[in-house]
Enzyme design. Sequence first.
Site, PDB file in Angstrom:
ATOM      1  N   ASP A 229      10.843   5.560   6.090  1.00 14.50           N
ATOM      2  CA  ASP A 229      10.448   4.167   6.203  1.00 14.50           C
ATOM      3  C   ASP A 229      11.634   3.349   5.678  1.00 14.50           C
ATOM      4  O   ASP A 229      12.486   3.859   4.942  1.00 14.50           O
ATOM      5  CB  ASP A 229       9.176   3.868   5.411  1.00 14.50           C
ATOM      6  CG  ASP A 229       8.536   2.563   5.881  1.00 14.50           C
ATOM      7  OD1 ASP A 229       9.206   1.787   6.596  1.00 14.50           O
ATOM      8  OD2 ASP A 229       7.368   2.305   5.537  1.00 14.50           O
TER       9      ASP A 229
HETATM   10  C1  BGC Z   1       7.211  -0.740   7.251  1.00 12.41           C
HETATM   11  C2  BGC Z   1       7.251   0.062   8.535  1.00 12.41           C
HETATM   12  C3  BGC Z   1       8.131  -0.630   9.522  1.00 12.41           C
HETATM   13  C4  BGC Z   1       9.512  -0.785   8.922  1.00 12.41           C
HETATM   14  C5  BGC Z   1      10.511  -1.496   9.829  1.00 12.41           C
HETATM   15  C6  BGC Z   1       8.597  -1.039   6.731  1.00 12.41           C
HETATM   16  O1  BGC Z   1       8.557  -1.903   5.649  1.00 12.41           O
HETATM   17  O2  BGC Z   1       6.479  -0.051   6.280  1.00 12.41           O
HETATM   18  O3  BGC Z   1       5.963   0.218   9.051  1.00 12.41           O
HETATM   19  O4  BGC Z   1       8.179   0.086  10.723  1.00 12.41           O
HETATM   20  O5  BGC Z   1       9.413  -1.573   7.739  1.00 12.41           O
HETATM   21  O6  BGC Z   1      10.185  -2.821   9.980  1.00 12.41           O
END
Ligand code: BGC
Length: 816
Positions: A229
């Site tokens: 993530d």
């Molecule tokens: C979120 C993800 C997301 C990623 C990119 C993160 O903070 O938890 O779900 O895909 O950011 O935006």
Amino acid sequence: MKYKDLIEKMTLEEKASLMSGKDFWTTQNIDRLGISSMFLADGPHGIRKQAVASDKVGLNEGIPATCFPTAATVANSWNVELGEKIGEYLGEEAVAQKVNVLLGPGVNMKRNPLCGRNFEYFSEDPYLAGKMAAGYIRGVQSHGISACVKHFAVNNQEERRMAIDTIVDERTLREIYLTAFEIAVKEGKTKTVMTSYNKLNGTYTNENMHLMQDILRGEWDYGGVVVTDWGGSNDRVAGLLAGNELEMPTTAGETDQEIIQAIHNGKIKEEVLDESVDRLLELIFTTEEAYKKLHVEFDVERHHRVAQKAAEESIVLLKNEGNILPLKFGKKVAVIGDFAKDARYQGAGSSIVNPTILDHTLNCFEESGIISIGFESGFERYGKKNIEKINNACTLAEKADVVLLYIGLDEVTEAEGLDRQSMRIPENQIELLDALYKVNPNIVAILSCGSAVEMPWLDKVKGLLHGYLGGQAGARSILRVLSGDVNPSGKLAETYPLQYVDTPSLLHFSGKEVSVEYREGIFIGYRYYDTANIGVQFPFGFGLSYTTFEYSDIEVSKYGVTFKLTNAGRVAGMEIPQLYIGCKSNEIFRPNKELKGFTKIFINAGETKTVMIPFDEKTFRYFNVKTNKWEIEAAEYDIIIGASSADIRLTATMFVEGTGAPIPYDKHKLPSYYSGRVNDVGLEEFESLIGYKVPVPTWDRTQPLGYNDTIAQCQYAKGGFARLAYHAIVFAHRFFRKIGKRDTANLIMMSFYHMPFRGIARMTGGVVNMPMLDGILMIANGHFFKGLIHVLKERRKMLRNHNSVKPIGIGSRKKI
Ligand code: BGC
């Protein structure tokens, strides 16, 4: 390895460079070898491709894209084919925007109704969530690009999500928190998995060998790519060893160097890196084929109509006293509620979509055939009291046959990075309802929110339609259900408890410091309410229709259940029969019943259809912690067909042969689990279940702050400067809330307060590196001048290095 020849041509530096992002959204390219960069974009219910890819923190508005209903909404359709259709349309838009990897769907379980991101997840039930997700993934990937199931795993609270340690027993992990991922991997065949921010039993998920190697790569035989993530990588080398191919976003080459060093000093074998590169190349080459072949302009109107169809099938009719709905022709309605003017249609955070079209309730009345006599907003959207608005609404309501009252949660309440504070809707909306009830009791409430809310006001409405977060066409879809053009067919994919205090995780949600203990074990959602016999407002799987269905003639074979379903009403409709299984033996504790199959069927008025719900390899299994395997207990099982988890229409029993595994538990040590009354499990009993001493859940305030401590912990830092920074953040948060800028206040909590120190380096795209962070930590730990000098020295060093390095993508080798 498929790309052995190509990998042999790469330098170590080039291989390492592929293991992290080039910027916030793209991966590294190596032009001399024909390796292009990939674009990864959010998200689960619409493409959020930012116009400026190099935005350092990823907060720019996305290019317009269809905003489909969120996962929490579509789950209510219980229609896997619909999920697949949405996936296909999402995939088409992703291809049109040259996106290689679409960052969704999210399949985390709704352990607690207050999790701020529940709107983005499907269900409290892993089987339903997994099946819906697999549909999405098949749809997205039918275009050749990749979906990305997330957040693997046990990311069930938003607050402190980047630091919290989830303590959960193995059986609960497997049966509840991993099953949806398993289905997404095995049946959806996802090409990408995103690890979560949190730890699992002491180790970050991205480095957790048990999760990543034993289960994902081993048992599930997953051969695709794992991405962190965003900013979620802790130890890059440990991540690579566990099988993570890609760290996002960029760390400006810093962690590539860590990989190179680890290979030089023998911590990692080069083959491990090569295998990761091989899997990543497969993703790059196969996904780029998709948009090379076909560059489509998608049909905005057609996609909007699909979003509408998805919303229509997902709306849940929860109450219909005296058949107040559908609205009879000629009835005059007063339209009241701020949400009728500006529909609430999606949640906040990384999933936010910039819609191509946005339907507004007030513009859709004419085509609906419902006669509106006027609109009043009735309340202030963000909770402020306003008597004048209530009075105006009452004056209008008096003149109407029926009041359509649009209520719900505002857009900043359900947000990524934060959990809700309570399960109530704002007080000013309840006050409005009370006042309206006095002047006109014919009220139909239309609820908009992405998660369960308490409804102490339910008696004051005759009709209740839950639209959840219906996407860009949600407003029109709701009117089509109110008018009867569409017969509602959604059923709740989560339980609505009577009150928050009834929830099984009440005492252990959310984890506020080091860890969160999942003491309720496997008993989440209906598994708990049903087994512990706790009354609920609306049970899992519940939803009304404008017609009625009759069930008869159950027959069970070793392949599945067959029965007859009749539409006994006057209009055509769709029904969702649900298959639950209950084990009659009590040797191993279990929920009363668990969902093991479902289907959605269209039936004309007066028609009867024969329905078959097959058994599969998950129907009778449980996870045995002694054999460390899925097993079947030899026992008599209830085979239950319900119109909801509480509305049982047919039952049969069946004996199933077991796998002969030993009983894994000592009953006397686990009384709460054997009774299902798990809302207050003591530490000793939980430790018996989990098999080890759980870590101290609170911060050790005597220790200096480190990489994984959060900025919030500056409250007890030795350095006065850090404590000052902490108070400044808290002040700024309060200030923005006070002046009504709740979105800015939320951003402060998410981006600063709950951020671990390492995030300062991992999320700033190379502005701050780890050695500079060491200096920042020195300052926080009370060595102000030493730390400051360190920061400045390391910054100078970093700038010098940057100036002497050319990026790999433009054809030259990176210097080290
Ligand atoms: C979120 C993800 C997301 C990623 C990119 C993160 O903070 O938890 O779900 O895909 O950011 O935006």
